[in-house]
Each structure stands twice: as C-alpha cells, then as structure tokens.
Design a protein around this motif. Structure first.
Motif, PDB file in Angstrom:
ATOM      1  N   ALA A 157       0.815  -1.134  -0.032  1.00 50.82           N
ATOM      2  CA  ALA A 157       0.091   0.068  -0.117  1.00 50.82           C
ATOM      3  C   ALA A 157       0.800   1.280   0.057  1.00 50.82           C
ATOM      4  N   HIS A 158       1.902   1.240   0.919  1.00 51.53           N
ATOM      5  CA  HIS A 158       2.929   2.397   0.949  1.00 51.53           C
ATOM      6  C   HIS A 158       3.400   2.528  -0.477  1.00 51.53           C
ATOM      7  N   GLN A 159       4.253   1.595  -1.296  1.00 55.38           N
ATOM      8  CA  GLN A 159       4.896   1.833  -2.505  1.00 55.38           C
ATOM      9  C   GLN A 159       3.682   2.306  -3.337  1.00 55.38           C
ATOM     10  N   ILE A 160       2.457   2.058  -3.474  1.00 56.48           N
ATOM     11  CA  ILE A 160       1.328   2.155  -4.472  1.00 56.48           C
ATOM     12  C   ILE A 160       0.984   3.696  -4.085  1.00 56.48           C
ATOM     13  N   ALA A 161       1.041   4.054  -2.710  1.00 50.13           N
ATOM     14  CA  ALA A 161       0.755   5.448  -2.644  1.00 50.13           C
ATOM     15  C   ALA A 161       1.746   6.504  -3.055  1.00 50.13           C
ATOM     16  N   ARG A 162       3.069   5.710  -2.856  1.00 48.87           N
ATOM     17  CA  ARG A 162       4.226   6.711  -3.393  1.00 48.87           C
ATOM     18  C   ARG A 162       4.233   6.661  -4.907  1.00 48.87           C
ATOM     19  N   ALA A 163       3.572   5.540  -5.612  1.00 48.92           N
ATOM     20  CA  ALA A 163       3.432   5.746  -7.189  1.00 48.92           C
ATOM     21  C   ALA A 163       2.499   6.622  -7.611  1.00 48.92           C
ATOM     22  N   GLY A 164       1.652   7.101  -6.507  1.00 52.16           N
ATOM     23  CA  GLY A 164       0.393   8.097  -7.042  1.00 52.16           C
ATOM     24  C   GLY A 164      -0.924   7.762  -6.807  1.00 52.16           C
ATOM     25  N   LEU A 165      -1.196   6.657  -6.056  1.00 53.27           N
ATOM     26  CA  LEU A 165      -2.562   6.270  -6.015  1.00 53.27           C
ATOM     27  C   LEU A 165      -2.721   6.189  -4.431  1.00 53.27           C
ATOM     28  N   MET A 166      -3.582   7.270  -4.019  1.00 49.76           N
ATOM     29  CA  MET A 166      -3.934   7.417  -2.686  1.00 49.76           C
ATOM     30  C   MET A 166      -5.389   7.077  -2.508  1.00 49.76           C
ATOM     31  N   ARG A 167      -5.711   6.447  -1.350  1.00 50.78           N
ATOM     32  CA  ARG A 167      -7.143   6.156  -0.970  1.00 50.78           C
ATOM     33  C   ARG A 167      -7.763   6.596   0.369  1.00 50.78           C
TER      34      ARG A 167
ATOM     35  N   PRO B 234      -1.250  13.187  -5.405  1.00 46.95           N
ATOM     36  CA  PRO B 234      -1.329  11.850  -6.083  1.00 46.95           C
ATOM     37  C   PRO B 234      -1.814  12.155  -7.626  1.00 46.95           C
ATOM     38  N   ARG B 235      -1.516  10.970  -8.400  1.00 48.69           N
ATOM     39  CA  ARG B 235      -2.186  10.971  -9.700  1.00 48.69           C
ATOM     40  C   ARG B 235      -3.643  10.631  -9.709  1.00 48.69           C
ATOM     41  N   ILE B 236      -4.128   9.945  -8.718  1.00 48.19           N
ATOM     42  CA  ILE B 236      -5.560   9.557  -8.484  1.00 48.19           C
ATOM     43  C   ILE B 236      -5.905   9.333  -7.011  1.00 48.19           C
ATOM     44  N   VAL B 237      -7.031   9.571  -6.544  1.00 42.47           N
ATOM     45  CA  VAL B 237      -7.497   9.310  -5.348  1.00 42.47           C
ATOM     46  C   VAL B 237      -8.925   8.132  -5.510  1.00 42.47           C
TER      47      VAL B 237
ATOM     48  N   LEU C 157     -12.457  19.999  -7.449  1.00 42.86           N
ATOM     49  CA  LEU C 157     -11.017  19.581  -7.419  1.00 42.86           C
ATOM     50  C   LEU C 157     -10.987  18.749  -8.855  1.00 42.86           C
ATOM     51  N   ASN C 158     -12.098  18.206  -9.553  1.00 48.72           N
ATOM     52  CA  ASN C 158     -12.029  17.374 -10.777  1.00 48.72           C
ATOM     53  C   ASN C 158     -11.758  18.476 -11.834  1.00 48.72           C
ATOM     54  N   ALA C 159     -12.298  19.656 -11.780  1.00 48.97           N
ATOM     55  CA  ALA C 159     -12.165  20.737 -12.539  1.00 48.97           C
ATOM     56  C   ALA C 159     -10.715  21.155 -12.701  1.00 48.97           C
ATOM     57  N   GLY C 160     -10.111  20.967 -11.621  1.00 51.02           N
ATOM     58  CA  GLY C 160      -8.699  21.466 -11.567  1.00 51.02           C
ATOM     59  C   GLY C 160      -7.593  20.184 -11.916  1.00 51.02           C
ATOM     60  N   GLY C 161      -8.220  19.335 -12.413  1.00 45.42           N
ATOM     61  CA  GLY C 161      -7.374  18.179 -12.941  1.00 45.42           C
ATOM     62  C   GLY C 161      -7.279  16.957 -12.008  1.00 45.42           C
ATOM     63  N   GLU C 162      -7.806  16.786 -10.828  1.00 47.39           N
ATOM     64  CA  GLU C 162      -7.819  15.547 -10.203  1.00 47.39           C
ATOM     65  C   GLU C 162      -8.942  14.563 -10.718  1.00 47.39           C
ATOM     66  N   THR C 163      -8.143  13.337 -10.791  1.00 47.50           N
ATOM     67  CA  THR C 163      -8.766  12.169 -10.965  1.00 47.50           C
ATOM     68  C   THR C 163      -9.469  11.403  -9.902  1.00 47.50           C
ATOM     69  N   PHE C 164     -10.634  10.913  -9.957  1.00 41.98           N
ATOM     70  CA  PHE C 164     -11.113  10.016  -8.835  1.00 41.98           C
ATOM     71  C   PHE C 164     -11.727   8.803  -9.053  1.00 41.98           C
ATOM     72  N   LEU C 165     -11.795   7.925  -8.430  1.00 39.77           N
ATOM     73  CA  LEU C 165     -12.413   6.556  -8.298  1.00 39.77           C
ATOM     74  C   LEU C 165     -13.413   6.423  -7.239  1.00 39.77           C
ATOM     75  N   ILE C 166     -14.632   6.362  -7.267  1.00 42.35           N
ATOM     76  CA  ILE C 166     -15.489   6.549  -6.002  1.00 42.35           C
ATOM     77  C   ILE C 166     -16.404   5.185  -5.983  1.00 42.35           C
ATOM     78  N   VAL C 167     -16.116   4.687  -4.798  1.00 39.66           N
ATOM     79  CA  VAL C 167     -17.012   3.593  -4.354  1.00 39.66           C
ATOM     80  C   VAL C 167     -18.190   4.206  -3.430  1.00 39.66           C
ATOM     81  N   GLU C 168     -19.261   3.929  -3.896  1.00 43.94           N
ATOM     82  CA  GLU C 168     -20.473   4.508  -3.285  1.00 43.94           C
ATOM     83  C   GLU C 168     -21.552   3.917  -3.298  1.00 43.94           C
ATOM     84  N   HIS C 169     -22.406   3.937  -2.242  1.00 49.56           N
ATOM     85  CA  HIS C 169     -23.939   3.266  -2.346  1.00 49.56           C
ATOM     86  C   HIS C 169     -24.925   4.218  -2.556  1.00 49.56           C
TER      87      HIS C 169
END
Ligand SMILES: Nc1ncnc2c1ncn2[C@@H]1O[C@H](COP(=O)(O)OP(=O)(O)OP(=O)(O)O)[C@@H](O)[C@H]1O
Ligand SMILES: [Mg+2]
Length: 265
Positions: A73-83, A171-174, A198-210
């Motif tokens: 998880a730490h390496q992946i966060a460093r690679a730019g994917l945060m959750r 990050p590249r993606i949250v 944030l998205n208008a400012g360029g952020e990319t999101f993957l969202i899990v939601e009910h």
C-alpha cells in the motif's frame, strides 16, 4: 482520453468465495469514475486489491503505464494512488494544519536527520507543504478550522479533511471509499461540489459509493459490479436505464428503481 488506471482480469477469492472474479475496467485521466453494486458484490475487495491493502490472486493493475499489482500500500501511494477509508481516519487531537503536515511528510524525501537539523531541504519541503495545506483546506471549505483540532469537526467535515490529506502528496488518482456514507444528507451536496471543483482542477477520482444519486450526479463513467463480476458500465444515464442493472443491482422493477434513484438512494 488516456487511461490513467487500467484494471485487467482482477481476481481475489476468500476460502472458495470469488469476491472479485475477473474484473476489468479503466479510469480515464481527469475523470470521476464510479464503482457501484449491491452488498457483497466485490467493491471493497476490488479497491483493496488496487491500493495494495489486499493481495490479488491474479490480474494487472496498471497505473500510468506501470503494473503495480503486488506492491505494498505504501509503495502504491508513493506511485501516486491514494485512498480514503469508509470509516474516517484523522488525528482528532491535532489541528487540521498538523493533520495535513503529517500527510505530506509520509511521502516527502526529507530524512529524520534533515528534520532534526532543520536542513534547507527540510525547510523547503515544510514551506511547500504549508502552502499546499492552506490551498487544499480552502478548497474543501475548512479554512476557518485550520488551527482547530480535527476532533471538533462534524463527521462530514472529517471526511473532507481526510480527502485533503489524501491530496497532500499530489497523487495521480484518489480512490474514495464511500465518501458520503454517514454524512448528513444536507451536506452531501457540499462533498459533491468539492469533488467537482477538484476534478475541474485536474484531479482524477475513482469512487465507491452506495448512494446512487450521488454517483449519478457526479460521475462521467460508472462501473457496476455484481457477484464479483462486471455487470455493466457506461455513462450514468446509460446505467440508470440499463434493465440488467435495475434488476440485478437494485433487485426491483424499473419503476421502483426510478423512484429510489430520485429519492434518497
Ligand atoms: N476478508 C474476507 N474474508 C472472507 N470473505 C470476504 C472477505 N472480504 C470480503 N469477503 C467476501 O467477498 C465478497 C465481496 O465482499 P466486498 O466486501 O468486496 O463487497 P462490497 O461490494 O464491498 O460489499 P458492501 O457493499 O457490503 O461493502 C463477499 O461475499 C464477502 O463476504
Ligand atoms: Mg464494501
């Protein structure tokens, strides 16, 4: 459109239960992509495998051209994917400014000796983090609490703080796990507005939601899971009227589903 995150044939079983059973999808650079599905359909397991909190049995997770499957998880966060997590994680007894400083320090390159001796590198990193923290706290609408302890925030505000913390290392993606679960319905709009900004400012999101209404309002692209498999994907509008989705995901007639989606999902 370019694929920022590519999931190919992801698999994960628990003692014979195929929690994720060959799932493939793509998150485009600059998009807000939604991942929905009924209870037990494999959403959490999917994002846990993507973010390195579970080890997948098979498949590829390609972030900006690099396969990150199997990394920590730490390496992946460093690679730019945060959750972020469904149950909010903030330091209650620390001011917002320190919550964000800690989030930045986890990934900057200053060593303990830089910090101890207050080297120029340390001071430069700390100043940059401070600027970033102020900018983000303003963006999520919590500027007036910057010096207050996180413990005084409402649940929804803590989720916004957690979002700002996730964004600190640029990050590249949250990946957001249920960003509005447990948030006061009147505040859900605020979260929506923040994510859109944030998205208008360029952020990319993957969202899990009910909350289907939230996903429908916000997402450019929606993936629907059912029993560990991808049932459908497309624009929010297409998903909304897909008979397979209405039946399998919502387990109701199109009329009932329509009423549900219009009301509190
Ligand atoms: N650690 C585990 N051990 C055993 N089975 C698990 C484990 N984690 C998940 N599962 C099983 O895998 C399947 C998918 O679970 P997962 O939590 O990914 O679903 P979900 O879509 O996130 O559900 P929910 O909407 O309820 O959060 C379920 O059948 C679940 O019981
Ligand atoms: Mg889940």
């Amino acid at each position: 459109m370019t694929a920022l995150l590519e999931i190919r044939d992801l698999r994960k079983s628990f003692a014979g239960v195929h929690a994720v059973d060959g799932v493939s999808f793509t998150v485009e650079q600059g998009s807000i992509t939604g991942l929905i599905g009924p209870n037990g359909s494999g959403k959490s397991t999917t994002i846990d495998c993507i973010a390195g909190f579970q080890k997948a049995d098979g498949g590829r997770v390609v972030l900006a051209g690099t396969d990150i499957a199997g990394r920590s998880a730490h390496q992946i966060a460093r690679a730019g994917l945060m959750r972020t997590f469904q149950t909010v994680r903030v330091y209650e007894n620390l001011p917002l400014r320190d919550n964000l400083a800690i989030a930045a320090q986890q990934f900057d390159d200053a060593t303990w000796s830089d910090e101890l001796f207050r080297t120029r590198r340390y001071r430069r990193a700390a100043a940059a983090a401070e600027t970033r923290a102020r900018e983000l706290i303003e963006l999520v609408g919590l500027a007036r609490y910057y010096d207050a302890d996180a413990g005084i925030l409402s649940y929804g505000q803590k989720k916004l703080l957690a979002l700002a913390a996730a964004l600190m290392p640029r990050p590249r993606i949250v990946v957001l796990d249920e960003p509005v679960a447990g948030v006061n319905p009147t505040r859900i709009r605020d979260v929506e507005d923040v994510l859109r900004k944030l998205n208008a400012g360029g952020e990319t999101f993957l969202i899990v939601e009910h909350n289907v209404e939230f996903i429908t309002n916000l997402c450019h692209h929606v993936i629907v899971l059912d029993q560990g498999r991808k049932l459908a994907e497309g624009t929010a509008a297409a998903i909304h009227t897909d008979p397979r989705v209405l039946e399998a995901y919502l387990g109701m007639t199109p009329e009932m589903a329509e009423a549900e989606m219009r009301g509190a999902a």
